[in-house]
Structures are given as C-alpha cells and as structure tokens.
Design a protein around this motif. Structure first.
Motif, mmCIF file in Angstrom:
data_model
loop_
_atom_site.group_PDB
_atom_site.id
_atom_site.type_symbol
_atom_site.label_atom_id
_atom_site.label_comp_id
_atom_site.label_asym_id
_atom_site.label_seq_id
_atom_site.Cartn_x
_atom_site.Cartn_y
_atom_site.Cartn_z
ATOM 1 N N GLY A 89 -3.085 0.653 0.741
ATOM 2 C CA GLY A 89 -1.789 0.165 1.213
ATOM 3 C C GLY A 89 -1.203 -0.131 1.901
ATOM 4 N N CYS A 90 -0.154 -0.661 2.398
ATOM 5 C CA CYS A 90 -0.088 -0.660 2.982
ATOM 6 C C CYS A 90 -0.756 -1.306 5.059
ATOM 7 C CB CYS A 90 1.944 -0.883 3.943
ATOM 8 S SG CYS A 90 2.196 0.807 4.634
ATOM 9 N N GLY A 91 -1.289 -0.370 5.091
ATOM 10 C CA GLY A 91 -2.150 0.206 5.993
ATOM 11 C C GLY A 91 -1.173 0.336 7.269
ATOM 12 N N CYS A 93 2.308 2.342 7.631
ATOM 13 C CA CYS A 93 2.534 3.669 7.376
ATOM 14 C C CYS A 93 1.888 5.585 7.787
ATOM 15 C CB CYS A 93 3.302 3.663 6.067
ATOM 16 S SG CYS A 93 1.890 4.477 5.134
ATOM 17 N N TYR A 94 2.726 5.753 8.033
ATOM 18 C CA TYR A 94 2.285 7.385 8.543
ATOM 19 C C TYR A 94 1.209 7.121 7.384
ATOM 20 C CZ TYR A 94 1.811 12.084 8.792
ATOM 21 O OH TYR A 94 1.742 13.484 8.762
ATOM 22 N N TYR A 95 1.682 7.474 6.056
ATOM 23 C CA TYR A 95 0.116 7.525 5.754
ATOM 24 C C TYR A 95 -0.270 7.834 5.328
ATOM 25 C CZ TYR A 95 4.759 10.331 4.109
ATOM 26 O OH TYR A 95 5.583 11.378 3.910
ATOM 27 N N CYS A 96 -1.148 5.864 5.237
ATOM 28 C CA CYS A 96 -2.046 5.071 5.142
ATOM 29 C C CYS A 96 -3.018 5.534 6.393
ATOM 30 C CB CYS A 96 -1.575 3.669 5.089
ATOM 31 S SG CYS A 96 -1.853 2.952 3.887
ATOM 32 N N LYS A 97 -2.424 5.565 7.457
ATOM 33 C CA LYS A 97 -2.708 6.261 8.860
ATOM 34 C C LYS A 97 -3.561 7.498 8.842
ATOM 35 C CE LYS A 97 0.277 2.684 11.817
ATOM 36 N NZ LYS A 97 0.674 2.540 13.181
ATOM 37 N N ASN A 98 -2.772 8.513 8.444
ATOM 38 C CA ASN A 98 -3.862 9.385 8.018
ATOM 39 C C ASN A 98 -4.405 9.461 6.354
ATOM 40 O OD1 ASN A 98 -2.359 11.604 9.726
ATOM 41 N ND2 ASN A 98 -0.651 9.976 9.188
ATOM 42 N N GLY A 99 -5.114 8.625 6.018
ATOM 43 C CA GLY A 99 -5.820 8.548 5.548
ATOM 44 C C GLY A 99 -5.568 9.065 4.294
ATOM 45 N N GLN A 100 -4.272 8.965 3.802
ATOM 46 C CA GLN A 100 -3.741 8.794 2.827
ATOM 47 C C GLN A 100 -2.218 8.307 1.959
ATOM 48 O OE1 GLN A 100 -0.539 11.978 4.578
ATOM 49 N NE2 GLN A 100 -2.153 13.908 4.475
ATOM 50 N N TYR A 101 -3.032 7.264 1.408
ATOM 51 C CA TYR A 101 -2.902 6.009 1.531
ATOM 52 C C TYR A 101 -2.494 6.213 0.077
ATOM 53 C CZ TYR A 101 -8.407 5.003 0.322
ATOM 54 O OH TYR A 101 -8.950 5.289 -0.269
ATOM 55 N N LYS A 105 3.903 4.356 -0.552
ATOM 56 C CA LYS A 105 5.073 3.332 -0.590
ATOM 57 C C LYS A 105 4.552 2.309 -1.077
ATOM 58 C CE LYS A 105 7.797 7.883 -0.224
ATOM 59 N NZ LYS A 105 8.391 8.493 -2.190
ATOM 60 N N ASN A 106 4.265 1.807 -0.839
ATOM 61 C CA ASN A 106 3.989 0.770 -1.020
ATOM 62 C C ASN A 106 2.378 -0.105 -1.072
ATOM 63 O OD1 ASN A 106 6.654 -0.864 0.393
ATOM 64 N ND2 ASN A 106 6.073 -0.173 2.095
ATOM 65 N N LYS A 107 1.947 0.944 -2.214
ATOM 66 C CA LYS A 107 1.041 0.713 -1.882
ATOM 67 C C LYS A 107 0.341 -0.404 -3.586
ATOM 68 C CE LYS A 107 -0.600 4.682 -5.543
ATOM 69 N NZ LYS A 107 -1.497 5.300 -6.063
ATOM 70 N N ILE A 108 -0.727 -0.928 -3.269
ATOM 71 C CA ILE A 108 -0.849 -2.446 -4.576
ATOM 72 C C ILE A 108 -2.455 -1.759 -5.703
ATOM 73 C CG2 ILE A 108 -1.250 -4.485 -4.878
ATOM 74 C CD1 ILE A 108 0.812 -4.105 -3.351
ATOM 75 N N VAL A 109 -1.564 -1.782 -7.365
ATOM 76 C CA VAL A 109 -2.617 -1.416 -7.689
ATOM 77 C C VAL A 109 -2.958 -1.887 -8.751
ATOM 78 C CG1 VAL A 109 -2.654 0.878 -10.149
ATOM 79 C CG2 VAL A 109 -1.825 0.586 -7.391
ATOM 80 N N LEU A 110 -4.543 -2.197 -8.703
ATOM 81 C CA LEU A 110 -4.863 -2.794 -10.138
ATOM 82 C C LEU A 110 -4.468 -2.758 -11.038
ATOM 83 C CD1 LEU A 110 -7.837 -5.321 -10.269
ATOM 84 C CD2 LEU A 110 -8.855 -2.418 -11.008
ATOM 85 N N GLY A 111 -4.663 -3.785 -11.609
ATOM 86 C CA GLY A 111 -4.024 -4.331 -13.000
ATOM 87 C C GLY A 111 -2.925 -3.909 -13.633
ATOM 88 N N SER A 112 -1.796 -4.164 -12.226
ATOM 89 C CA SER A 112 -0.640 -4.302 -11.998
ATOM 90 C C SER A 112 -0.390 -5.696 -11.251
ATOM 91 C CB SER A 112 0.329 -3.643 -11.110
ATOM 92 O OG SER A 112 -0.018 -4.454 -9.609
#
Length: 341
Positions: A89-91, A93-101, A105-112
């Motif tokens: 994740g972006c590291g 946002c709210y979700y990244c800071k709560n372990g829900q990366y 919304k801005n996460k990066i996925v391998l093979g993209s």
C-alpha cells in the motif's frame, strides 16, 4: 533477462526484456525460480484485465532466491529462499496505518504495469512484501502459497467455527484453496458444487464430504438435502455468476454467512430480500495480508496442506506460450499451471 512477455492480446513471447534494478535502500532483488499462472494473467493475455495491460511482464505467484539487497536490508541476505506477498500500500492512508493495506486505494500489485512481475527472471520487491520459505519446501510448493492465501483470508474473515457446515460454490484453484482452509478451520460437513467434473474430483480428493455437479443436478436441492434441510452455516462464493449468488442466498441458513471472494458485478434478478429475512452476514474478501501468507507457508511446510493435487503441469519458461494456452483453455482438466526458470 529472460521473460514470458505478453506483448499484445493473445500473444506471449519468450524473449529478453530489461532487468529490474534496486532503486531504494529497502528493496530486495529476487531471482525467480518458479511462477504460477493465475486467472488474472489469463485475463491480461486476453487484454481484458483492468491493470495488467499488454505489453507487460505479468506474474505474481512466485518463489525464488535473493540475489541482491538494498543498503537498509538486515532481515534477508543473498542466497535466502523466499516468496513475495505481491502487493503493498501507500503506507500513509488510514487503511495502511491499520494493517489493511490490501484495500488501500493506491496499492501496487506485482505483475501490473507499475511493478514488473514474476514472468520475468528477476523481480525487485520492498522488504515488507518478502517472506522466507523453509528448506523443506520446494519452489513449486512455495508458488502455491499466494492462491491458498486468498482462501485463508476469506475463511478467517468468515469467522467459520469448528463444527459448522460449509458450502463452496465454485472449486477451481481458489475454491479448492478455500476447501483446504475450511477443513483446517474445523468445518464438519463441506459441500461443494461446480460445473466441471475434474474440479469436483479434485475437491473429493481434498476432503469434500459431498460434491454436486451443477451442470447436471439441481444444486440448490442437493445442498438442502446434504444439510438436512436446515441450511448451510457459511457459504463461500468463488464464482461470479448471478445464479451462484442466488444459490448462496437460497441455501444459507438464517443468521448464516455468505463469504465471497468474487461476486457478480450486477446481481440483477437475485432475491436479495433474503439478506434481511434471514438476518444474513455478507462478507467480502480482497486478496490477503502477509499474516495469511505466513500461516499458509507454515501449513504447507508442516504437512497440513498438500499442494501436490493443485499442480497440473510445470513448463519451462521457454514454453510460456504452451503454458498459457493450457492455463487458458484448460484442456484435459487443469487446476494450476507453473513455469520454471
């Protein structure tokens, strides 16, 4: 570097492409030994995936060996055997800071298109995504951690309890992974359905109590029969058809749970009033977090999950076109196709 390169829709080439390099101090460079072909890569091959768009080096189910580490890396060293949880994740946002990366919304996925994937001989990954594998685990086994982690995440989110009944609608690779994880979670009566006889045979081999061929049988009637008419405690949905979602609504018990790793984009025609009439819990699942990777790794290395039945064929990377064709057409029955460098 050597790669299976999807240069355009319906074309995959074994060729040389630019090798990714470490650019940050917290990155690890890995030589890929084995990579799997996921349904998402098949979609990329067809040119229909949202963020795996040709031309691209795709691939995200993998295992390999560390060949270089960034200046800040202390956890891993050259020669370590690893796999990669293929998202970060972006590291911030709210979700990244709560372990829900996994829902960032801005996460990066391998093979993209933003992160060169494991169809290439080398990948570069942030340290946070790298996970060690034990010496008693083959690279082929380790490449199966990713799809099984999808099932583990869903089963954990469902809060399936020991002794509860479970149904799995759709037993391809992900559905079979859900079956393994539901069995380990203590489900007492696992009923599965699929339209493909080969998939049902695999499910039976992996411990399904009842298998329903929805192409030839009244699946809802059979689910009710096998659950003694009381309904299923937890229904896992691993196929995106409207009829499957309606079946889940029909067979789940009051106060039960429908846990979906995939749902139809448009549930038009489904009698969703059952959600309120039965006071149902609806749970969606999106990929996983590293914890599930580690749980599945330990289950495989400890002999609690046997991934051998999942592996249909292993190709050399030079035969990427043949491998993709088999993964796409599934001629003769296929669960998972792997490629080895």
């Amino acid at each position: 570097m050597r790669a299976a390169f999807i240069d355009k829709p319906m074309s995959i080439l074994y060729t040389d492409v630019e090798e990714p390099q470490i650019k940050k101090k917290d990155e690890v460079k890995i030589q890929v030994k084995v990579t799997g072909i996921c349904g998402s890569e098949v979609h990329a091959y067809h040119g229909t995936h949202a963020y795996r768009i040709p031309p691209i080096v795709s691939g995200h189910e993998c295992a390999g060996e560390v060949v270089e580490v960034g200046a800040k890396i202390t956890k891993y060293k050259i020669g370590d055997r690893v796999t990669v949880a293929p998202q970060y994740g972006c590291g911030n946002c709210y979700y990244c800071k709560n372990g829900q990366y996994n829902v960032c919304k801005n996460k990066i996925v391998l093979g993209s298109n933003k992160w060169s994937g494991s169809f290439g001989e080398y990948i570069v990954a942030p340290e946070e995504t790298v996970i060690s594998i034990p010496d008693n685990m083959t690279y082929e086994q380790a490449a199966l951690i990713e799809p099984l982690a999808v099932g583990m995440h869903l089963v954990r989110l469902s809060q399936l309890k020991v002794g509860q009944t479970a149904a799995i609608i759709g037993v391809g690779t992900i559905g079979l992974g859900i079956l393994e994880c539901a069995r380990l979670a203590g489900a007492r009566n696992i009923i599965v359905s699929d339209m493909v006889k080969f998939n049902l045979e695999k499910a039976r081999d992996l411990g399904a109590d009842h298998c329903i061929n929805s192409a030839t049988e009244d699946a809802v009637a059979k689910y009710r029969e096998y659950s003694a008419g009381t309904g299923i405690d937890v229904v896992f949905l691993a196929v995106d058809a409207n009829v499957a979602f309606q079946a889940a609504l029909d067979i789940v018990a009051p106060h039960g749970t429908i846990a979906a790793v995939i749902t139809p984009r448009n549930a038009q025609g489904c009698d969703t009033i059952e959600i309120t009439n039965k006071e149902l819990h609806i749970v969606g699942s999106y990929m996983y977090v590293c914890e599930e990777f580690e749980i599945v790794r330990d289950m495989i290395s400890g002999g609690k999950i046997d991934v051998a039945p999942f592996i249909s064929k292993v190709f050399s990377i030079e035969d990427a076109a043949k491998a993709m064709e088999l993964a796409d057409k599934k001629t003769g029955g296929v669960i998972k196709v792997l490629m080895r460098f």
